[in-house]
Design a protein around this motif. Structure first.
Motif, PDB file in Angstrom:
ATOM      1  N   THR A 136      28.544 -10.963 100.279  1.00 17.48           N
ATOM      2  CA  THR A 136      27.212 -11.171  99.555  1.00 17.48           C
ATOM      3  C   THR A 136      26.304 -10.430 100.414  1.00 17.48           C
ATOM      4  OG1 THR A 136      27.649 -13.486  98.605  1.00 17.48           O
ATOM      5  CG2 THR A 136      25.308 -12.599  98.727  1.00 17.48           C
ATOM      6  N   LEU A 137      25.699  -9.452  99.511  1.00 19.88           N
ATOM      7  CA  LEU A 137      24.682  -8.490 100.061  1.00 19.88           C
ATOM      8  C   LEU A 137      23.215  -9.034  99.429  1.00 19.88           C
ATOM      9  CD1 LEU A 137      23.614  -5.961 101.558  1.00 19.88           C
ATOM     10  CD2 LEU A 137      23.872  -4.742  99.721  1.00 19.88           C
ATOM     11  N   ILE A 139      19.391  -7.879  98.942  1.00 24.92           N
ATOM     12  CA  ILE A 139      18.592  -6.583  99.421  1.00 24.92           C
ATOM     13  C   ILE A 139      17.142  -6.897  99.080  1.00 24.92           C
ATOM     14  CG2 ILE A 139      18.254  -4.266  98.493  1.00 24.92           C
ATOM     15  CD1 ILE A 139      20.988  -3.945  97.607  1.00 24.92           C
ATOM     16  N   VAL A 142      14.818  -4.190  96.256  1.00 26.51           N
ATOM     17  CA  VAL A 142      15.570  -3.672  95.373  1.00 26.51           C
ATOM     18  C   VAL A 142      15.179  -2.815  94.308  1.00 26.51           C
ATOM     19  CG1 VAL A 142      15.766  -5.500  93.807  1.00 26.51           C
ATOM     20  CG2 VAL A 142      17.953  -4.262  94.263  1.00 26.51           C
ATOM     21  N   ALA A 151      22.217  -1.105  95.836  1.00 29.13           N
ATOM     22  CA  ALA A 151      22.933  -2.350  95.162  1.00 29.13           C
ATOM     23  C   ALA A 151      24.086  -1.821  94.235  1.00 29.13           C
ATOM     24  CB  ALA A 151      21.762  -2.581  94.129  1.00 29.13           C
ATOM     25  N   ALA A 154      27.123  -1.107  96.629  1.00 30.91           N
ATOM     26  CA  ALA A 154      27.772  -2.179  97.042  1.00 30.91           C
ATOM     27  C   ALA A 154      28.597  -2.882  95.829  1.00 30.91           C
ATOM     28  CB  ALA A 154      26.762  -3.267  97.512  1.00 30.91           C
ATOM     29  N   VAL A 161      25.574  -8.914  94.738  1.00 29.93           N
ATOM     30  CA  VAL A 161      24.520  -8.414  95.131  1.00 29.93           C
ATOM     31  C   VAL A 161      23.311  -9.372  94.420  1.00 29.93           C
ATOM     32  CG1 VAL A 161      22.707  -6.496  95.102  1.00 29.93           C
ATOM     33  CG2 VAL A 161      25.117  -5.891  95.249  1.00 29.93           C
ATOM     34  N   VAL A 178      22.773  -6.494  89.022  1.00 32.44           N
ATOM     35  CA  VAL A 178      23.269  -7.261  90.009  1.00 32.44           C
ATOM     36  C   VAL A 178      23.278  -8.768  89.763  1.00 32.44           C
ATOM     37  CG1 VAL A 178      21.515  -5.995  91.683  1.00 32.44           C
ATOM     38  CG2 VAL A 178      20.371  -7.957  90.463  1.00 32.44           C
TER      39      VAL A 178
END
Length: 304
Positions: A136-137, A139, A142, A151, A154, A161, A178
């Protein structure tokens, strides 16, 4: 050749047309007829603060008009996109490690729009940290170009994301695809996303909100941020500052980005396309000075 620069710092109105010698490529460079130029916040900061005279500009796309003495993969007539210096001009030169071929399917304007943010996003997720499938990223920022491209990079790696931005930009973030959007002006992100991120990327202006980043990262996770200085906390995490680096090269980063664009897996909306005139650059810098979503591009195809 015609170029656009300034002799002293100030507002957008200090930009003026200038006539300069056409730059010649060195052995390790190519000369490019510039067809489109992407504008960046760094150039706004230079205009506001740096002493002149200066012709700035780093993000260009165009056609190769000369090659240096060193054998290279480029030939006169090739379409290219490049990271350069002094790009607000009819002609620019690019180092071989900062220029890549541009497929016919990608317009000069779309290519010029992504150069600096794409390089920054790619290096953040490939040099400073690594995003793996299933991670899990989160941002922050974004809705900016760097965050939006990160995003998409990834997600191309099958990561989850979560994007953070202002509520007014919800539609833009949703268009990126996302997994979740959280509006920082509607909820307390530190509480809503506590311990959720394997990686927290702070691409917001000046890296604001480090305490929130700490709250959102999982114990033992990683924070990558444009903020300077290592925050103190009892929580265990790695903190990495986003900064210029030559590894990977700009060309390696752009090659990966252009491939994703050609495969329709990455896009960056253009907010405004303006002509290659003084008025075009002044208007572009006026827009850089205010809040906007999407990129600002100068196009030689437009008539002033």
């Amino acid at each position: 050749m015609q170029a656009f620069g300034y002799t002293h710092a100030g507002g957008p109105e200090v930009i003026e047309a200038v006539t300069l010698p056409t730059p010649e490529p060195t052995a390790q460079q190519v000369q490019i007829r510039v067809e489109a130029i992407g504008l960046n916040n760094r150039e706004r900061a230079e205009r506001q603060n740096a002493p002149g005279p200066m012709v700035t500009g780093r993000d260009v796309a165009g056609v190769v008009t000369k090659v240096g003495a060193t054998a290279s993969p480029f030939a006169v007539g090739d379409r290219v996109v490049a990271h350069v210096e002094h790009g607000y001009a009819e002609t620019a030169v690019a180092n071989l490690d900062a220029v890549v071929a541009l497929p016919d399917a990608i317009s000069f304007e779309d290519a010029a729009a992504i150069v600096t943010p794409a390089i920054t996003a790619y290096k953040t997720l490939n040099a400073f940290t690594t995003v793996n499938p299933g991670q899990t990223l989160i941002i922050k920022g974004v809705t900016g170009a760097v965050g939006a491209i990160a995003a998409q990079l990834a997600m191309a790696k099958q990561a989850t994301v979560i994007g953070i931005g202002a509520a007014r930009n919800a539609d833009f973030v949703d268009s990126l695809g996302v997994s979740q959007f959280v509006a920082y002006d509607q909820v307390a992100i530190a509480t809503a996303l506590a311990d959720r991120g394997d990686i927290v990327m702070n691409a917001a202006m000046d890296g604001v909100g480090t305490d929130d980043d700490i709250a959102m990262v999982k114990p033992g996770g990683t924070i990558v941020s444009v903020a300077h200085g290592v925050p103190s906390s009892n929580k265990k995490f790695d903190f990495i500052n986003i900064r210029p680096t030559n590894t990977p090269t700009d060309a390696q980063a752009l090659t990966a980005i252009i491939a994703l664009m050609a495969d329709h897996k990455l896009h960056m909306p253009i907010d405004m396309t303006l002509p290659f005139t003084r008025d075009g650059f002044v208007t572009g810098h006026q827009q850089l000075d205010v809040s906007h979503t999407g990129r600002i591009v100068i196009s030689r195809a437009l008539k002033g």
